[in-house]
Design a protein around this motif. Structure first.
Motif, PDB file in Angstrom:
ATOM      1  N   ILE A  35       0.858  -1.183   0.000  1.00 34.10           N
ATOM      2  CA  ILE A  35       0.000   0.000   0.000  1.00 34.10           C
ATOM      3  C   ILE A  35       0.893   1.230   0.000  1.00 34.10           C
ATOM      4  O   ILE A  35       1.765   1.379   0.857  1.00 34.10           O
ATOM      5  CB  ILE A  35      -0.948  -0.008   1.216  1.00 34.10           C
ATOM      6  CG1 ILE A  35      -1.910  -1.188   1.066  1.00 34.10           C
ATOM      7  CG2 ILE A  35      -1.703   1.312   1.331  1.00 34.10           C
ATOM      8  CD1 ILE A  35      -2.861  -1.371   2.217  1.00 34.10           C
ATOM      9  N   MET A  36       0.670   2.067  -1.006  1.00 31.98           N
ATOM     10  CA  MET A  36       1.469   3.292  -1.130  1.00 31.98           C
ATOM     11  C   MET A  36       0.540   4.494  -1.126  1.00 31.98           C
ATOM     12  O   MET A  36      -0.675   4.367  -1.232  1.00 31.98           O
ATOM     13  CB  MET A  36       2.293   3.269  -2.424  1.00 31.98           C
ATOM     14  CG  MET A  36       3.273   2.115  -2.502  1.00 31.98           C
ATOM     15  SD  MET A  36       4.489   2.351  -3.813  1.00 31.98           S
ATOM     16  CE  MET A  36       5.595   3.532  -3.035  1.00 31.98           C
ATOM     17  N   GLY A  37       1.136   5.662  -1.016  1.00 36.06           N
ATOM     18  CA  GLY A  37       0.361   6.896  -1.011  1.00 36.06           C
ATOM     19  C   GLY A  37       1.175   7.976  -0.344  1.00 36.06           C
ATOM     20  O   GLY A  37       2.087   7.671   0.438  1.00 36.06           O
ATOM     21  N   ALA A  38       0.842   9.215  -0.614  1.00 40.28           N
ATOM     22  CA  ALA A  38       1.586  10.339  -0.042  1.00 40.28           C
ATOM     23  C   ALA A  38       1.529  10.294   1.476  1.00 40.28           C
ATOM     24  O   ALA A  38       0.635   9.671   2.054  1.00 40.28           O
ATOM     25  CB  ALA A  38       0.991  11.646  -0.554  1.00 40.28           C
ATOM     26  N   MET A 205       8.667  -5.303  -4.868  1.00 37.35           N
ATOM     27  CA  MET A 205       8.909  -6.698  -4.497  1.00 37.35           C
ATOM     28  C   MET A 205       7.618  -7.408  -4.061  1.00 37.35           C
ATOM     29  O   MET A 205       7.618  -8.617  -3.845  1.00 37.35           O
ATOM     30  CB  MET A 205       9.969  -6.783  -3.390  1.00 37.35           C
ATOM     31  CG  MET A 205      11.356  -6.354  -3.896  1.00 37.35           C
ATOM     32  SD  MET A 205      12.650  -6.432  -2.633  1.00 37.35           S
ATOM     33  CE  MET A 205      13.021  -8.188  -2.578  1.00 37.35           C
ATOM     34  N   ALA A 206       6.527  -6.667  -3.937  1.00 39.57           N
ATOM     35  CA  ALA A 206       5.227  -7.286  -3.659  1.00 39.57           C
ATOM     36  C   ALA A 206       4.604  -7.731  -4.988  1.00 39.57           C
ATOM     37  O   ALA A 206       5.233  -7.599  -6.042  1.00 39.57           O
ATOM     38  CB  ALA A 206       4.321  -6.295  -2.938  1.00 39.57           C
ATOM     39  N   GLN A 207       3.367  -8.284  -4.923  1.00 40.60           N
ATOM     40  CA  GLN A 207       2.720  -8.734  -6.165  1.00 40.60           C
ATOM     41  C   GLN A 207       1.830  -7.647  -6.757  1.00 40.60           C
ATOM     42  O   GLN A 207       1.501  -7.669  -7.928  1.00 40.60           O
ATOM     43  CB  GLN A 207       1.829  -9.953  -5.890  1.00 40.60           C
ATOM     44  CG  GLN A 207       2.579 -11.166  -5.402  1.00 40.60           C
ATOM     45  CD  GLN A 207       1.631 -12.203  -4.843  1.00 40.60           C
ATOM     46  OE1 GLN A 207       0.499 -11.897  -4.461  1.00 40.60           O
ATOM     47  NE2 GLN A 207       2.100 -13.433  -4.779  1.00 40.60           N
ATOM     48  N   LYS A 208       1.411  -6.737  -5.885  1.00 40.66           N
ATOM     49  CA  LYS A 208       0.408  -5.775  -6.291  1.00 40.66           C
ATOM     50  C   LYS A 208       0.656  -4.476  -5.536  1.00 40.66           C
ATOM     51  O   LYS A 208       0.999  -4.523  -4.346  1.00 40.66           O
ATOM     52  CB  LYS A 208      -0.948  -6.347  -5.868  1.00 40.66           C
ATOM     53  CG  LYS A 208      -2.122  -5.908  -6.690  1.00 40.66           C
ATOM     54  CD  LYS A 208      -3.379  -6.421  -6.050  1.00 40.66           C
ATOM     55  CE  LYS A 208      -4.159  -7.320  -6.970  1.00 40.66           C
ATOM     56  NZ  LYS A 208      -5.436  -7.721  -6.354  1.00 40.66           N
ATOM     57  N   ILE A 209       0.507  -3.350  -6.208  1.00 43.73           N
ATOM     58  CA  ILE A 209       0.668  -2.057  -5.533  1.00 43.73           C
ATOM     59  C   ILE A 209      -0.676  -1.334  -5.543  1.00 43.73           C
ATOM     60  O   ILE A 209      -1.256  -1.097  -6.603  1.00 43.73           O
ATOM     61  CB  ILE A 209       1.746  -1.195  -6.225  1.00 43.73           C
ATOM     62  CG1 ILE A 209       3.098  -1.934  -6.197  1.00 43.73           C
ATOM     63  CG2 ILE A 209       1.850   0.169  -5.545  1.00 43.73           C
ATOM     64  CD1 ILE A 209       4.214  -1.213  -6.943  1.00 43.73           C
TER      65      ILE A 209
END
Ligand code: ADP
Ligand code: MG
Length: 223
Positions: A35-38, A205-209
Motif C-alpha cells: 500500500i502506497m500513497g503520499a 517486491m510485492a505482487q500488487k501495488i
C-alpha cells in the motif's frame, strides 16, 4: 479474505479530518500487496483498521467472513491475537525480554504453556535464520536481526494475515532487501501480507501495488 466496503474514517479533535472517504478494498488469500500513497494519505489509518487497532465510522470490514465492527475491546484483542500478525517499522520488541521470549509472547496470551511456546518460538527463530540469537536482548541485535525476531513473532500464532507498516523503514538498503526476501518467502508458503511502504523498490517486491489517494483507492497495479 479482506473485504472493505465504503469505509469512512474521520479524526475529530476540535476540527474534523476526513481521512478515508468511502474506501473499497479486496485482498485475496495468499496475496502480497503493497500500500502506497503520499504522507498523510491514510495508509497507517487503513492498516490500523485492518489490524483492529482502530475503529471506523461507517462501512463494513469483513476479515475471513467475520464482520469486524463494534467489537468490545476484549473480542478485538482476541481476534487480533488469533487472526493477525503485526510487523512495525520500529520492531516493537520488548526490551527486557530475549528474542525467544519476545517471539513466544503471543502464545503466552493464548494460554500456551512455557515449554510448548518456547519450542514453537524456537522453530520460528530457526526459520528466520536467527536461532543462535534466541537468548539475546533486542539491544544486542542489529536492525535486521530485530526485524527477523518481529517477523517470527508475527508468524508464531499462524495468523490469517501479516500487516506490516513500513517494515524496512528503519533499515539500510541491503538489510531492507534481506527483510523483503524473508517476507516474500513467508508469502510463498501461503501467508497473506499487506505492507505499507513509501519506498518504490520495496513495493516492487510485492505482487500488487495499491495506491491511496484522496481517501480512496486511486489505483491498483500488478507488479
Ligand atoms: P500515512 O500513514 O499515510 O502517512 P496516516 O494514516 O498516519 O497517514 O494519517 C492520515 C491523516 O490523519 C494525517 O493527516 C494525520 O495527521 C491524521 N491523523 C492520523 N492519526 C490521527 C489521530 N490519532 N488523531 C488525529 N489525526 C490523525
Ligand atoms: Mg504512516
Amino acid at each position: 479474505m479482506i473485504k472493505l466496503d465504503n469505509i469512512n474514517k474521520s479524526y475529530v479533535n476540535g476540527t474534523s479530518l476526513h481521512v478515508l472517504k468511502g474506501l473499497n478494498l479486496r485482498i485475496e488469500k495468499g496475496e502480497f500487496v503493497a500500500i502506497m500513497g503520499a504522507s498523510g494519505s491514510g495508509k497507517s489509518t487503513l492498516l490500523n483498521i485492518l489490524g483492529i487497532l482502530d475503529t471506523y465510522d461507517t462501512g463494513t470490514y469483513y476479515l475471513n467472513d467475520i464482520l469486524i465492527k463494534d467489537l468490545s475491546e476484549k473480542v478485538a484483542a482476541e481476534y487480533r491475537n488469533r487472526l493477525i500478525g503485526f510487523v512495525f517499522q520500529s520492531f516493537n520488541l520488548i526490551s527486557f525480554k530475549t528474542a525467544v521470549e519476545n517471539v513466544a509472547l503471543p502464545l503466552y496470551y493464548q494460554g500456551v504453556g512455557r515449554k510448548k511456546r518456547n519450542e514453537i518460538a524456537m522453530e520460528y527463530l530457526d526459520k528466520m535464520g536467527i536461532a543462535d540469537w534466541a537468548d539475546h536482548l533486542p539491544s544486542e541485535m542489529s536492525g535486521g536481526q530485530k526485524q527477523r525476531v518481529a517477523i517470527a513473532r508475527s508468524l508464531v500464532t499462524s495468523p490469517q494475515v501479516i500487516l506490516a507498516d513500513e517494515p524496512t523503514g528503519a533499515l539500510d538498503s541491503t538489510t531492507s532487501i534481506e527483510v523483503m526476501e524473508i517476507l516474500k518467502s513467508v508469502n510463498r508458503e501461503g501467508m497473506t501480507i499487506v505492507m505499507v511502504t513509501h519506498d518504490p523498490d520495496m513495493a516492487a517486491m510485492a505482487q500488487k501495488i495499491i495506491r491511496i489517494k484522496d481517501g480512496i483507492i486511486g489505483s491498483i497495479e500488478k507488479v
